[in-house]
Write an enzyme that holds these catalytic residues in place. Structure first.
Site, PDB file in Angstrom:
ATOM      1  N   ASP A  17      98.750  66.475  -1.281  1.00  0.00           N
ATOM      2  CA  ASP A  17      99.925  67.323  -1.006  1.00  0.00           C
ATOM      3  C   ASP A  17     100.623  66.784   0.237  1.00  0.00           C
ATOM      4  O   ASP A  17     100.033  66.035   1.025  1.00  0.00           O
ATOM      5  CB  ASP A  17      99.507  68.786  -0.761  1.00  0.00           C
ATOM      6  N   SER A  18     101.870  67.204   0.416  1.00  0.00           N
ATOM      7  CA  SER A  18     102.594  66.814   1.621  1.00  0.00           C
ATOM      8  C   SER A  18     101.929  67.408   2.868  1.00  0.00           C
ATOM      9  O   SER A  18     102.078  66.866   3.954  1.00  0.00           O
ATOM     10  CB  SER A  18     104.033  67.325   1.536  1.00  0.00           C
ATOM     11  N   TYR A  49     108.232  67.763   2.566  1.00  0.00           N
ATOM     12  CA  TYR A  49     108.905  66.842   1.638  1.00  0.00           C
ATOM     13  C   TYR A  49     110.129  67.516   1.002  1.00  0.00           C
ATOM     14  O   TYR A  49     111.022  66.838   0.501  1.00  0.00           O
ATOM     15  CB  TYR A  49     107.958  66.477   0.487  1.00  0.00           C
ATOM     16  N   GLY A  50     110.107  68.860   1.002  1.00  0.00           N
ATOM     17  CA  GLY A  50     111.051  69.632   0.195  1.00  0.00           C
ATOM     18  C   GLY A  50     112.518  69.421   0.502  1.00  0.00           C
ATOM     19  O   GLY A  50     113.374  69.739  -0.313  1.00  0.00           O
ATOM     20  N   CYS A  80     101.293  69.295  -5.446  1.00  0.00           N
ATOM     21  CA  CYS A  80     102.567  69.473  -4.756  1.00  0.00           C
ATOM     22  C   CYS A  80     103.681  69.477  -5.809  1.00  0.00           C
ATOM     23  O   CYS A  80     103.804  68.515  -6.579  1.00  0.00           O
ATOM     24  CB  CYS A  80     102.759  68.302  -3.789  1.00  0.00           C
ATOM     25  N   ASN A  81     104.432  70.557  -5.850  1.00  0.00           N
ATOM     26  CA  ASN A  81     105.507  70.646  -6.845  1.00  0.00           C
ATOM     27  C   ASN A  81     106.622  69.653  -6.566  1.00  0.00           C
ATOM     28  O   ASN A  81     107.218  69.095  -7.480  1.00  0.00           O
ATOM     29  CB  ASN A  81     106.099  72.055  -6.851  1.00  0.00           C
ATOM     30  N   THR A  82     106.906  69.456  -5.285  1.00  0.00           N
ATOM     31  CA  THR A  82     107.991  68.549  -4.920  1.00  0.00           C
ATOM     32  C   THR A  82     107.664  67.131  -5.387  1.00  0.00           C
ATOM     33  O   THR A  82     108.495  66.453  -5.995  1.00  0.00           O
ATOM     34  CB  THR A  82     108.222  68.598  -3.392  1.00  0.00           C
ATOM     35  N   GLU A 165     103.326  75.854   7.591  1.00  0.00           N
ATOM     36  CA  GLU A 165     102.840  74.691   8.364  1.00  0.00           C
ATOM     37  C   GLU A 165     102.726  75.040   9.857  1.00  0.00           C
ATOM     38  O   GLU A 165     101.957  74.434  10.581  1.00  0.00           O
ATOM     39  CB  GLU A 165     103.770  73.488   8.179  1.00  0.00           C
ATOM     40  N   CYS A 199     105.642  76.212  -5.427  1.00  0.00           N
ATOM     41  CA  CYS A 199     105.345  75.356  -4.274  1.00  0.00           C
ATOM     42  C   CYS A 199     103.946  75.735  -3.834  1.00  0.00           C
ATOM     43  O   CYS A 199     103.638  76.935  -3.705  1.00  0.00           O
ATOM     44  CB  CYS A 199     106.339  75.618  -3.141  1.00  0.00           C
ATOM     45  N   THR A 200     103.098  74.755  -3.618  1.00  0.00           N
ATOM     46  CA  THR A 200     101.694  75.061  -3.360  1.00  0.00           C
ATOM     47  C   THR A 200     101.467  75.690  -1.987  1.00  0.00           C
ATOM     48  O   THR A 200     100.379  76.187  -1.709  1.00  0.00           O
ATOM     49  CB  THR A 200     100.829  73.793  -3.525  1.00  0.00           C
ATOM     50  N   HIS A 201     102.471  75.678  -1.144  1.00  0.00           N
ATOM     51  CA  HIS A 201     102.356  76.384   0.136  1.00  0.00           C
ATOM     52  C   HIS A 201     102.524  77.903  -0.032  1.00  0.00           C
ATOM     53  O   HIS A 201     102.054  78.667   0.797  1.00  0.00           O
ATOM     54  CB  HIS A 201     103.442  75.921   1.116  1.00  0.00           C
TER      55      HIS A 201
HETATM   56  N1  DGL Z   1     103.624  72.020  -1.120  1.00  0.00           N
HETATM   57  C1  DGL Z   1     104.671  71.267  -1.658  1.00  0.00           C
HETATM   58  C2  DGL Z   1     105.160  71.808  -2.974  1.00  0.00           C
HETATM   59  O1  DGL Z   1     104.365  72.310  -3.744  1.00  0.00           O
HETATM   60  C3  DGL Z   1     105.802  70.827  -0.813  1.00  0.00           C
HETATM   61  C4  DGL Z   1     106.059  71.375   0.491  1.00  0.00           C
HETATM   62  C5  DGL Z   1     106.980  70.482   1.284  1.00  0.00           C
HETATM   63  O2  DGL Z   1     106.453  69.502   1.798  1.00  0.00           O
HETATM   64  O3  DGL Z   1     108.173  70.751   1.351  1.00  0.00           O
HETATM   65  O4  DGL Z   1     106.323  71.696  -3.288  1.00  0.00           O
END
Ligand code: DGL
Length: 280
Positions: A17-18, A49-50, A80-82, A165, A199-201
């Site tokens: 993941d990011s 990353y988003g 990570c979805n992104t 974060e 988004c996994t966050h």
């Molecule tokens: N956790 C990541 C996701 O699922 C991305 C978060 C990010 O880095 O913006 O999209």
């Protein structure tokens, strides 16, 4: 991308993941598949990353995948979805044939979308995601393939990942942004009955999300879904299953400060972890 020398010995499953968000996926994967070894890699130094371009998300994700392959992983999950939205397809179609076609990289969007049809009663689906994921329309595209009659409403939440974060997910700032973003999504359609946390966050904000979301709306978290889907994948691909080592261990790597990652990561996975620093 250069061809590198890779070993084919049984090795851990790589989870990328990011940042910290992928730990919400890893935690559920380890509950369902505790017997395997895992290597988690968080690119915290370059998160989020988003809000980054396609090219950068692809470049960073490929570096991470390459690193996990060099550690021996035959199977890498983009938790990570992104990265799944922006980099997965190119890596699968363009890079894997060059690096090593027997290795696999899997994402989190497809397994999540497969569940939507079972859950929604009226076919009005909301998606929360990073700006990159929403702008990619990956969820809209995947859902329209499986459920052509469904209507999809996306809303980007650029503040949610920084809140997580920066350990602010329980603070008043989180209340403000979560409430505001829920209102923005529901104002697109009051009939939405299912919302994907794309988004996994975001599971780390789930208490706040549940506080402001109408009780009638079903909230989909990805961890358990991705874990079950991985279990099914390994069952259907014994040749890959045999390449995944079984010792029940988990190692953590971050591109940021290892101590900082260990402190925060331990909270997310509910156990003490000792991360190591890595440069990609
Ligand atoms: N956790 C990541 C996701 O699922 C991305 C978060 C990010 O880095 O913006 O999209």
């Amino acid at each position: 991308m250069n061809k590198i020398k890779l070993t084919n010995q049984p090795a851990p499953i790589g989870v990328f993941d990011s940042g910290f968000g992928g730990l919400s996926i890893l935690r559920e994967i380890r509950k369902v598949l505790p017997e395997y070894d895992y290597i988690f890699l968080g690119d915290n130094a370059r998160a989020p990353y988003g809000s980054r371009s396609f090219t950068l998300v692809y470049e960073y994700t490929l570096q991470a995948v390459q690193h996990l392959f060099e550690q021996g992983c035959s199977l890498v999950i983009l938790a990570c979805n992104t990265a799944s939205a922006k980099a997965l397809r190119t890596i699968q179609q363009h890079d894997l044939p060059i690096i090593d076609n027997s290795r696999r990289v899997l994402g989190v969007i497809r397994p999540t979308v497969e569940k939507v049809g079972e859950i929604s009663k009226n076919g009005h689906i909301g998606i929360f995601g990073t700006p990159a994921t929403i702008q990619s329309e990956s969820y809209d595209i995947e859902i329209s393939k499986m459920q052509p009659s469904f209507k999809v409403y996306g809303h980007a939440c650029p503040m949610w990942v920084p809140l997580v974060e920066n350990k602010e997910s329980d603070g008043p700032g989180a209340d403000y942004f979560v409430k505001k973003d829920i209102e923005a999504l529901l104002s697109q359609c009051r009939e939405i009955d299912t919302v994907i946390l794309g988004c996994t966050h975001y599971p780390l904000l789930v208490n706040k999300i549940k506080k402001y979301m109408p009780k009638s709306v079903h909230i989909i978290e990805q961890g358990g879904i991705v874990a079950e889907s991985l279990k099914d994948y390994l069952h259907r691909h014994p040749e890959m299953e045999q390449r995944c080592s079984k010792g029940g261990t988990c190692e953590y790597f971050t591109t940021e400060d290892a101590e900082k990652f260990s402190e925060m990561g331990s909270i997310f996975v509910n156990e003490k972890i000792n991360a190591k620093h890595v440069t990609l």
